[in-house]
Scaffold this motif. Structure first.
Motif, PDB file in Angstrom:
ATOM      1  N   SER A  86       5.321  21.664  -7.323  1.00  0.00           N
ATOM      2  CA  SER A  86       6.514  21.093  -7.955  1.00  0.00           C
ATOM      3  C   SER A  86       6.752  19.712  -7.371  1.00  0.00           C
ATOM      4  O   SER A  86       6.105  19.331  -6.386  1.00  0.00           O
ATOM      5  N   ARG A  87       7.671  18.986  -7.961  1.00  0.00           N
ATOM      6  CA  ARG A  87       7.972  17.656  -7.455  1.00  0.00           C
ATOM      7  C   ARG A  87       9.424  17.322  -7.689  1.00  0.00           C
ATOM      8  O   ARG A  87      10.053  17.828  -8.623  1.00  0.00           O
ATOM      9  N   ASP A  88       9.922  16.449  -6.827  1.00  0.00           N
ATOM     10  CA  ASP A  88      11.269  15.908  -6.947  1.00  0.00           C
ATOM     11  C   ASP A  88      11.119  14.399  -6.893  1.00  0.00           C
ATOM     12  O   ASP A  88      10.998  13.818  -5.808  1.00  0.00           O
ATOM     13  N   ASN A  89      11.091  13.763  -8.049  1.00  0.00           N
ATOM     14  CA  ASN A  89      10.847  12.314  -8.093  1.00  0.00           C
ATOM     15  C   ASN A  89      11.991  11.522  -7.465  1.00  0.00           C
ATOM     16  O   ASN A  89      11.784  10.414  -6.975  1.00  0.00           O
ATOM     17  N   ALA A  90      13.178  12.065  -7.467  1.00  0.00           N
ATOM     18  CA  ALA A  90      14.297  11.379  -6.825  1.00  0.00           C
ATOM     19  C   ALA A  90      14.081  11.274  -5.314  1.00  0.00           C
ATOM     20  O   ALA A  90      14.581  10.345  -4.672  1.00  0.00           O
ATOM     21  N   LYS A  91      13.339  12.222  -4.762  1.00  0.00           N
ATOM     22  CA  LYS A  91      13.034  12.220  -3.330  1.00  0.00           C
ATOM     23  C   LYS A  91      11.620  11.758  -3.032  1.00  0.00           C
ATOM     24  O   LYS A  91      11.193  11.771  -1.874  1.00  0.00           O
ATOM     25  N   ASN A  92      10.882  11.386  -4.076  1.00  0.00           N
ATOM     26  CA  ASN A  92       9.481  10.972  -3.897  1.00  0.00           C
ATOM     27  C   ASN A  92       8.696  12.012  -3.101  1.00  0.00           C
ATOM     28  O   ASN A  92       7.926  11.667  -2.188  1.00  0.00           O
ATOM     29  N   THR A  93       8.882  13.254  -3.436  1.00  0.00           N
ATOM     30  CA  THR A  93       8.267  14.342  -2.687  1.00  0.00           C
ATOM     31  C   THR A  93       7.651  15.358  -3.640  1.00  0.00           C
ATOM     32  O   THR A  93       8.233  15.678  -4.682  1.00  0.00           O
TER      33      THR A  93
ATOM     34  N   LEU B 251       4.642  23.529   1.734  1.00  0.00           N
ATOM     35  CA  LEU B 251       4.180  22.223   2.168  1.00  0.00           C
ATOM     36  C   LEU B 251       4.919  21.138   1.396  1.00  0.00           C
ATOM     37  O   LEU B 251       5.257  21.321   0.224  1.00  0.00           O
ATOM     38  N   SER B 252       5.128  20.021   2.072  1.00  0.00           N
ATOM     39  CA  SER B 252       5.752  18.868   1.441  1.00  0.00           C
ATOM     40  C   SER B 252       4.835  17.668   1.569  1.00  0.00           C
ATOM     41  O   SER B 252       4.071  17.552   2.529  1.00  0.00           O
ATOM     42  N   CYS B 253       4.936  16.786   0.613  1.00  0.00           N
ATOM     43  CA  CYS B 253       4.187  15.531   0.629  1.00  0.00           C
ATOM     44  C   CYS B 253       5.167  14.428   0.274  1.00  0.00           C
ATOM     45  O   CYS B 253       5.604  14.340  -0.876  1.00  0.00           O
ATOM     46  N   ALA B 254       5.491  13.615   1.262  1.00  0.00           N
ATOM     47  CA  ALA B 254       6.426  12.516   1.052  1.00  0.00           C
ATOM     48  C   ALA B 254       5.654  11.248   0.738  1.00  0.00           C
ATOM     49  O   ALA B 254       4.740  10.865   1.470  1.00  0.00           O
ATOM     50  N   ALA B 255       6.032  10.605  -0.353  1.00  0.00           N
ATOM     51  CA  ALA B 255       5.346   9.401  -0.810  1.00  0.00           C
ATOM     52  C   ALA B 255       6.223   8.179  -0.588  1.00  0.00           C
ATOM     53  O   ALA B 255       7.440   8.228  -0.739  1.00  0.00           O
ATOM     54  N   SER B 256       5.589   7.071  -0.235  1.00  0.00           N
ATOM     55  CA  SER B 256       6.333   5.832  -0.046  1.00  0.00           C
ATOM     56  C   SER B 256       5.445   4.645  -0.350  1.00  0.00           C
ATOM     57  O   SER B 256       4.217   4.756  -0.379  1.00  0.00           O
ATOM     58  N   GLY B 257       6.055   3.510  -0.595  1.00  0.00           N
ATOM     59  CA  GLY B 257       5.328   2.271  -0.743  1.00  0.00           C
ATOM     60  C   GLY B 257       4.852   1.963  -2.144  1.00  0.00           C
ATOM     61  O   GLY B 257       4.400   0.863  -2.413  1.00  0.00           O
ATOM     62  N   ARG B 258       4.904   2.918  -3.034  1.00  0.00           N
ATOM     63  CA  ARG B 258       4.505   2.706  -4.429  1.00  0.00           C
ATOM     64  C   ARG B 258       5.391   3.554  -5.329  1.00  0.00           C
ATOM     65  O   ARG B 258       6.108   4.433  -4.855  1.00  0.00           O
TER      66      ARG B 258
ATOM     67  N   GLN C  33       0.823  -1.193   0.000  1.00  0.00           N
ATOM     68  CA  GLN C  33       0.000   0.000   0.000  1.00  0.00           C
ATOM     69  C   GLN C  33       0.856   1.241   0.000  1.00  0.00           C
ATOM     70  O   GLN C  33       1.904   1.272   0.628  1.00  0.00           O
ATOM     71  N   GLY C  34       0.406   2.228  -0.727  1.00  0.00           N
ATOM     72  CA  GLY C  34       1.128   3.477  -0.749  1.00  0.00           C
ATOM     73  C   GLY C  34       0.743   4.362   0.403  1.00  0.00           C
ATOM     74  O   GLY C  34      -0.325   4.241   0.982  1.00  0.00           O
ATOM     75  N   GLN C  35       1.662   5.269   0.746  1.00  0.00           N
ATOM     76  CA  GLN C  35       1.418   6.191   1.835  1.00  0.00           C
ATOM     77  C   GLN C  35       1.886   7.585   1.440  1.00  0.00           C
ATOM     78  O   GLN C  35       2.960   7.741   0.851  1.00  0.00           O
ATOM     79  N   LEU C  36       1.069   8.570   1.788  1.00  0.00           N
ATOM     80  CA  LEU C  36       1.398   9.963   1.548  1.00  0.00           C
ATOM     81  C   LEU C  36       1.377  10.690   2.884  1.00  0.00           C
ATOM     82  O   LEU C  36       0.413  10.570   3.645  1.00  0.00           O
TER      83      LEU C  36
ATOM     84  N   PHE D 102      -4.336  18.679   1.896  1.00  0.00           N
ATOM     85  CA  PHE D 102      -4.120  17.264   1.624  1.00  0.00           C
ATOM     86  C   PHE D 102      -3.366  17.107   0.309  1.00  0.00           C
ATOM     87  O   PHE D 102      -3.630  17.840  -0.650  1.00  0.00           O
ATOM     88  N   CYS D 103      -2.492  16.112   0.246  1.00  0.00           N
ATOM     89  CA  CYS D 103      -1.961  15.722  -1.055  1.00  0.00           C
ATOM     90  C   CYS D 103      -2.601  14.388  -1.447  1.00  0.00           C
ATOM     91  O   CYS D 103      -3.077  13.636  -0.593  1.00  0.00           O
ATOM     92  N   ALA D 104      -2.606  14.128  -2.736  1.00  0.00           N
ATOM     93  CA  ALA D 104      -3.247  12.945  -3.270  1.00  0.00           C
ATOM     94  C   ALA D 104      -2.524  12.497  -4.523  1.00  0.00           C
ATOM     95  O   ALA D 104      -1.853  13.293  -5.180  1.00  0.00           O
ATOM     96  N   ALA D 105      -2.687  11.217  -4.850  1.00  0.00           N
ATOM     97  CA  ALA D 105      -2.012  10.639  -6.015  1.00  0.00           C
ATOM     98  C   ALA D 105      -3.023   9.958  -6.928  1.00  0.00           C
ATOM     99  O   ALA D 105      -3.978   9.318  -6.458  1.00  0.00           O
ATOM    100  N   SER D 106      -2.777  10.103  -8.221  1.00  0.00           N
ATOM    101  CA  SER D 106      -3.639   9.510  -9.232  1.00  0.00           C
ATOM    102  C   SER D 106      -2.785   8.980 -10.371  1.00  0.00           C
ATOM    103  O   SER D 106      -1.755   9.566 -10.700  1.00  0.00           O
ATOM    104  N   LEU D 107      -3.233   7.913 -11.006  1.00  0.00           N
ATOM    105  CA  LEU D 107      -2.481   7.356 -12.120  1.00  0.00           C
ATOM    106  C   LEU D 107      -2.455   8.309 -13.314  1.00  0.00           C
ATOM    107  O   LEU D 107      -1.550   8.235 -14.137  1.00  0.00           O
TER     108      LEU D 107
END
Length: 121
Positions: free
Chosen positions: A71-78, A20-27, A1-4, A95-100
């Protein structure tokens, strides 16, 4: 499962700035579009900003256009939301959110728990 996980929210004076930052993990969120939403007390959650998987496409609500930058930094998943010229009307839980796929509606698959932003007058 992914986590934000969002962070960076705090009390700030009107006219100030926050990031604000949104750190993503698990996916593999680096391949996901990401969005920022906010919900003020007594109001429905509303779209703020979105960014596609590589940062090449961004979109903003009219109320924040010219003041907020996603903005985003994919190397940091943020993913980041730089907020300038803040006003009390920006007070909300963000809130941050992710979509395909890139979108500006609320049909996102994954959501964070939110971070409180309070702007004092």
């Amino acid at each position: 499962q992914g986590q934000l996980v969002e962070s960076g929210g705090r009390l700030v004076q009107a006219g100030g700035s926050l990031r604000l930052s949104c750190a993503a993990s698990g996916r593999a969120f680096s391949s996901y579009a990401m969005g920022w939403f906010r919900q003020a007390p007594g109001k429905e959650r509303e779209f703020v900003a979105a960014i596609n998987w590589n940062g090449g496409t961004t979109g903003y609500a009219d109320s924040v256009k010219g003041r907020f930058t996603v903005s985003r930094d994919n190397a940091k998943n943020t993913v980041y939301l730089q907020m300038n010229s803040l006003s009390p009307e920006d007070t909300a839980v963000y809130f941050c959110a992710a979509s395909l796929r890139y979108r500006t509606d609320s049909q996102y698959s994954y959501w964070g728990q939110g971070t409180q932003v309070t702007v004092s007058s």
